[in-house]
Design a protein around this motif. Structure first.
Motif, PDB file in Angstrom:
ATOM      1  N   MET A   1     -16.228 -90.256  31.135  1.00 50.03           N
ATOM      2  CA  MET A   1     -16.515 -89.198  32.109  1.00 50.03           C
ATOM      3  C   MET A   1     -16.653 -87.838  31.421  1.00 50.03           C
ATOM      4  O   MET A   1     -17.437 -86.987  31.848  1.00 50.03           O
ATOM      5  CB  MET A   1     -15.385 -89.133  33.136  1.00 50.03           C
ATOM      6  N   ALA A   2     -15.908 -87.637  30.335  1.00 53.58           N
ATOM      7  CA  ALA A   2     -15.912 -86.340  29.648  1.00 53.58           C
ATOM      8  C   ALA A   2     -17.265 -86.007  29.039  1.00 53.58           C
ATOM      9  O   ALA A   2     -17.521 -84.846  28.711  1.00 53.58           O
ATOM     10  CB  ALA A   2     -14.831 -86.317  28.578  1.00 53.58           C
ATOM     11  N   VAL A   3     -18.137 -86.992  28.888  1.00 56.84           N
ATOM     12  CA  VAL A   3     -19.490 -86.719  28.390  1.00 56.84           C
ATOM     13  C   VAL A   3     -20.203 -85.727  29.303  1.00 56.84           C
ATOM     14  O   VAL A   3     -21.060 -84.955  28.865  1.00 56.84           O
ATOM     15  CB  VAL A   3     -20.286 -88.036  28.267  1.00 56.84           C
ATOM     16  N   LEU A   4     -19.833 -85.703  30.592  1.00 60.69           N
ATOM     17  CA  LEU A   4     -20.431 -84.756  31.533  1.00 60.69           C
ATOM     18  C   LEU A   4     -20.116 -83.312  31.151  1.00 60.69           C
ATOM     19  O   LEU A   4     -20.854 -82.396  31.527  1.00 60.69           O
ATOM     20  CB  LEU A   4     -19.926 -85.032  32.951  1.00 60.69           C
ATOM     21  N   GLU A   5     -19.040 -83.089  30.388  1.00 63.02           N
ATOM     22  CA  GLU A   5     -18.699 -81.724  29.971  1.00 63.02           C
ATOM     23  C   GLU A   5     -19.685 -81.193  28.942  1.00 63.02           C
ATOM     24  O   GLU A   5     -19.766 -79.982  28.734  1.00 63.02           O
ATOM     25  CB  GLU A   5     -17.272 -81.689  29.416  1.00 63.02           C
ATOM     26  N   VAL A   6     -20.419 -82.088  28.290  1.00 62.18           N
ATOM     27  CA  VAL A   6     -21.492 -81.676  27.394  1.00 62.18           C
ATOM     28  C   VAL A   6     -22.766 -81.421  28.185  1.00 62.18           C
ATOM     29  O   VAL A   6     -23.557 -80.529  27.866  1.00 62.18           O
ATOM     30  CB  VAL A   6     -21.731 -82.754  26.316  1.00 62.18           C
ATOM     31  N   VAL A   7     -22.955 -82.185  29.259  1.00 58.98           N
ATOM     32  CA  VAL A   7     -24.168 -82.063  30.078  1.00 58.98           C
ATOM     33  C   VAL A   7     -24.104 -80.837  30.986  1.00 58.98           C
ATOM     34  O   VAL A   7     -25.108 -80.142  31.176  1.00 58.98           O
ATOM     35  CB  VAL A   7     -24.361 -83.345  30.917  1.00 58.98           C
ATOM     36  N   ASN A   8     -22.928 -80.553  31.549  1.00 53.79           N
ATOM     37  CA  ASN A   8     -22.803 -79.463  32.534  1.00 53.79           C
ATOM     38  C   ASN A   8     -23.278 -78.106  32.013  1.00 53.79           C
ATOM     39  O   ASN A   8     -23.987 -77.390  32.730  1.00 53.79           O
ATOM     40  CB  ASN A   8     -21.357 -79.373  33.037  1.00 53.79           C
ATOM     41  N   PRO A   9     -22.918 -77.683  30.771  1.00 54.51           N
ATOM     42  CA  PRO A   9     -23.442 -76.398  30.280  1.00 54.51           C
ATOM     43  C   PRO A   9     -24.953 -76.392  30.130  1.00 54.51           C
ATOM     44  O   PRO A   9     -25.601 -75.367  30.354  1.00 54.51           O
ATOM     45  CB  PRO A   9     -22.751 -76.227  28.921  1.00 54.51           C
ATOM     46  N   LEU A  10     -25.530 -77.539  29.743  1.00 57.31           N
ATOM     47  CA  LEU A  10     -26.982 -77.616  29.586  1.00 57.31           C
ATOM     48  C   LEU A  10     -27.697 -77.444  30.915  1.00 57.31           C
ATOM     49  O   LEU A  10     -28.812 -76.907  30.978  1.00 57.31           O
ATOM     50  CB  LEU A  10     -27.370 -78.961  28.951  1.00 57.31           C
TER      51      LEU A  10
END
Length: 360
Positions: free
Chosen positions: A195-204
């Motif tokens: 789920m933490a992969v979304l923390e890389v996607v959210n700023p983008l």
């Protein structure tokens, strides 16, 4: 009929001049601007010398705009004139000697520094309104906040389950709980870290203001430890280092995720804010040290099993062990620690500077 001069009080801002003429029940008010900087005033009213015609003339220090705003009340005549150039005047009139009928309006008087603070406060208010209006124009703001709230809530529940499970087992089993941590909590940790992969996607996607690079360093680093070191090596899963890595990770996240969750609904708890911006100072470096210990313990296992080794031509040898890659990763791990620690420390400074400004 005798022509008299009324009492006039004045004050200024960077862009405006305020005049208050002490003339009650004024009628036939005639205010005009001669040239670029000379004001002419004439009116019938009750002043210091009774009911008479009163008039005065003021030659301003610098040019003013031609538009004059005036308002007559039963007690006085208020006049507002805009300066042509917005700057502070050292005095009102061109002549250094002040007219006898002119005095400061202490009800509106500000010195230059106070006026600058007032101007800055107005600009900040305008900027805040502008930002809020832009936010309100986003039709998806509610959906975005709802998504971020649910994401942080799910992560908080997941890491809380890991933390509570490990704590309870530690109290019941003592040191014996170190050696089966992976088998009892790995499934939930896998879920949380995927789920933490979304923390890389959210700023983008512009959903959060946090930087992409620090988020990528943390998520990628943890996933290497979890999926490559622990997940692929059965020999590592029974080691005590797994307990310390998982416990330090969850200790940080059980305060970080609820902080961001409450921020989505505009709530700020002082204790939670302090924990979120203070606990990472000892815990984050300790977590990196525990990860480094896990990598070092895995090096001989990768050499022995040849897992992920790269085949080489016979003239160069059989294969290139994956342990060399991990040794390079150790160096990058501590470089990432420096980058992220600096980033988090700047976040903490900005947070507490903004809180101090709000207090003052």
């Amino acid at each position: 009929m005798q022509i008299l001069t009324p009492q006039v009080f004045w004050a200024q801002r960077h862009g405006e001049i305020f005049l208050r003429v002490e003339l009650s029940d004024a009628s036939d008010v005639d205010i005009s601007l001669q040239g670029h900087n000379t004001l002419q005033f004439r009116a019938q009213g009750h002043g210091a010398k009774g009911d008479n015609q009163y008039e005065f003339s003021l030659e301003f220090l610098e040019p003013v705009k031609s538009e004059i705003h005036q308002k007559s009340t039963q007690r006085q005549v208020d006049i507002k004139i805009r300066k042509r150039d917005e700057r502070w005047w050292e005095r009102l009139t061109l002549r250094e000697k002040k007219p006898l009928f002119l005095a400061p309006d202490f009800d509106r008087w500000l010195d230059e520094s106070d006026a600058e603070m007032e101007l800055k406060a107005k600009e900040e208010k305008i900027n805040k309104i502008s930002v809020e209006s832009r936010v309100r124009k986003d039709p998806y703001i509610g959906l975005k906040k709802g998504y971020l709230f649910m994401y942080n809530l799910v992560q908080f529940l997941g890491f809380s389950w890991i933390f509570v499970n490990m704590t309870v087992r530690l109290f019941i089993l003592g040191q014996d709980s170190f050696y089966d941590t992976f088998h009892t909590t790995a499934d939930m940790m896998y879920f949380c870290q995927m789920m933490a992969v979304l923390e890389v996607v959210n700023p983008l996607l512009g959903l959060v203001k946090t930087g992409f690079f620090p988020a990528m360093i943390q998520v990628a680093g943890r996933n290497v430890i979890l999926f490559v070191i622990f997940g692929c090596l059965d020999e590592m899963q029974n080691k005590a280092v797994v307990f310390f890595v998982f416990y330090l990770w969850s200790s940080i996240e059980i305060f970080r995720y609820p902080f961001y969750m409450l921020a989505c609904i505009g709530t700020d708890w002082k204790l939670l804010t302090w924990l979120r911006y203070s606990l990472w100072i000892p815990l984050y470096p300790l977590g990196v040290v525990a990860e480094a210990v896990a990598v070092i313990q895995s090096l001989p296992i990768f050499d022995e099993t040849r897992l992920f080794s790269v085949p080489l031509p016979s003239a160069l040898g059989h294969s290139l062990s994956f342990s060399y890659t991990l040794q390079l990763y150790l160096v990058l791990m501590f470089l990432g620690l420096f980058i992220n620690f600096r980033h988090l420390y700047k976040q903490r400074q900005r947070r507490y500077r903004s809180r101090k400004r709000k207090v003052h």
